[in-house]
Design a protein around this motif. Structure first.
Motif, PDB file in Angstrom:
ATOM      1  N   THR A 138       0.482  -1.342   0.376  1.00  0.00           N
ATOM      2  CA  THR A 138       0.219  -0.319   0.209  1.00  0.00           C
ATOM      3  C   THR A 138       0.970   1.130  -0.060  1.00  0.00           C
ATOM      4  N   TYR A 139       0.621   2.564  -0.459  1.00  0.00           N
ATOM      5  CA  TYR A 139       0.726   3.530  -0.434  1.00  0.00           C
ATOM      6  C   TYR A 139       1.732   3.794   0.818  1.00  0.00           C
ATOM      7  N   ILE A 196       8.347   3.705   4.934  1.00  0.00           N
ATOM      8  CA  ILE A 196      10.026   4.044   4.705  1.00  0.00           C
ATOM      9  C   ILE A 196      10.405   5.331   4.584  1.00  0.00           C
ATOM     10  N   PHE A 197      10.035   6.551   4.255  1.00  0.00           N
ATOM     11  CA  PHE A 197      10.501   7.148   4.405  1.00  0.00           C
ATOM     12  C   PHE A 197      10.484   8.162   6.019  1.00  0.00           C
ATOM     13  N   GLY A 198       9.321   7.496   6.241  1.00  0.00           N
ATOM     14  CA  GLY A 198       9.591   8.008   8.484  1.00  0.00           C
ATOM     15  C   GLY A 198      10.566   7.582   8.825  1.00  0.00           C
ATOM     16  N   GLY A 201       9.342  -1.482  13.305  1.00  0.00           N
ATOM     17  CA  GLY A 201       8.219  -0.608  12.712  1.00  0.00           C
ATOM     18  C   GLY A 201       8.211  -0.648  11.217  1.00  0.00           C
ATOM     19  N   GLY A 202       9.404  -0.621  10.632  1.00  0.00           N
ATOM     20  CA  GLY A 202       8.836  -0.757   8.734  1.00  0.00           C
ATOM     21  C   GLY A 202       8.829  -1.930   8.850  1.00  0.00           C
ATOM     22  N   ILE A 203       9.906  -2.770   9.502  1.00  0.00           N
ATOM     23  CA  ILE A 203       9.620  -4.041   9.456  1.00  0.00           C
ATOM     24  C   ILE A 203       8.398  -4.760   9.431  1.00  0.00           C
ATOM     25  N   TYR A 204       8.352  -4.619  10.606  1.00  0.00           N
ATOM     26  CA  TYR A 204       6.843  -5.708  10.982  1.00  0.00           C
ATOM     27  C   TYR A 204       6.383  -5.025   9.955  1.00  0.00           C
ATOM     28  N   PHE A 205       5.363  -3.427   9.379  1.00  0.00           N
ATOM     29  CA  PHE A 205       4.758  -2.657   9.205  1.00  0.00           C
ATOM     30  C   PHE A 205       4.892  -3.985   7.533  1.00  0.00           C
ATOM     31  N   ALA A 206       5.563  -4.459   6.933  1.00  0.00           N
ATOM     32  CA  ALA A 206       6.295  -5.090   5.666  1.00  0.00           C
ATOM     33  C   ALA A 206       6.158  -6.651   5.774  1.00  0.00           C
ATOM     34  N   TYR A 207       5.996  -6.832   6.533  1.00  0.00           N
ATOM     35  CA  TYR A 207       6.178  -8.401   6.813  1.00  0.00           C
ATOM     36  C   TYR A 207       4.412  -8.749   7.177  1.00  0.00           C
ATOM     37  N   GLN A 231       2.279  -7.235   7.145  1.00  0.00           N
ATOM     38  CA  GLN A 231       1.010  -6.575   7.088  1.00  0.00           C
ATOM     39  C   GLN A 231       0.216  -5.510   7.428  1.00  0.00           C
ATOM     40  N   ALA A 232       0.322  -5.056   9.096  1.00  0.00           N
ATOM     41  CA  ALA A 232       0.091  -5.040   9.796  1.00  0.00           C
ATOM     42  C   ALA A 232       0.339  -3.349   9.393  1.00  0.00           C
ATOM     43  N   GLU A 233      -0.099  -1.784   8.795  1.00  0.00           N
ATOM     44  CA  GLU A 233      -0.301  -1.031   7.986  1.00  0.00           C
ATOM     45  C   GLU A 233       0.237   0.191   9.253  1.00  0.00           C
ATOM     46  N   PHE A 234      -1.032   0.109  10.499  1.00  0.00           N
ATOM     47  CA  PHE A 234      -1.313   1.171  10.910  1.00  0.00           C
ATOM     48  C   PHE A 234      -0.709   0.736  12.257  1.00  0.00           C
TER      49      PHE A 234
END
Length: 119
Positions: free
Chosen positions: A4-5, A11-13, A54-60, A62-65
């Motif tokens: 997702t966007y 990643i920017f954060g 947090g970025g790795i958790y998001f990517a793998y 799929q818990a965006e928020f």
């Protein structure tokens, strides 16, 4: 992997948190100011690792928020927990502040004279 966007925002954060950490480390190495040492090594390393987690958790997972929330918390904590000495004068530009451009000083506080051909 998440696609997702919000992944790009995350990643920017993470890059932003790492940039702030490296900027504080650069200012510490150039000036020897202990408040920037504390900001870089007591907080910067910890918060960069926290944001990366947090970025790795998001990517793998799929818990965006949740992943984005972890990164935003790290970015918030990176910015305001440590009081830093005001090293930038009134003549400093926004670019100087962003990149951490300060005069190089020896640990005793004396400025190193510029090399020949430099201003």
């Amino acid at each position: 992997m998440a696609s997702t966007y919000l992944l790009y925002v995350t990643i920017f954060g993470v890059i932003g948190v790492a940039f702030l950490w490296l900027r504080d480390a650069r200012i510490f190495y150039r000036t020897g100011d202990q408040t920037y040492r504390k900001a870089a090594y007591m907080g910067g390393v910890l918060f960069t690792a926290f944001a990366s987690m947090g970025g790795i958790y998001f990517a793998y997972q799929q818990a965006e928020f949740l992943g984005l929330g972890i990164v935003l918390i790290a970015l918030y904590l990176q910015g305001g927990r440590v009081e830093r000495t005001k090293l930038f004068g009134s003549g400093a530009t926004a670019t100087d502040r962003l990149l951490g451009t300060v005069p190089i000083q020896i640990s005793g506080g004396a400025k190193i004279p510029p090399k020949k051909g430099e201003k």
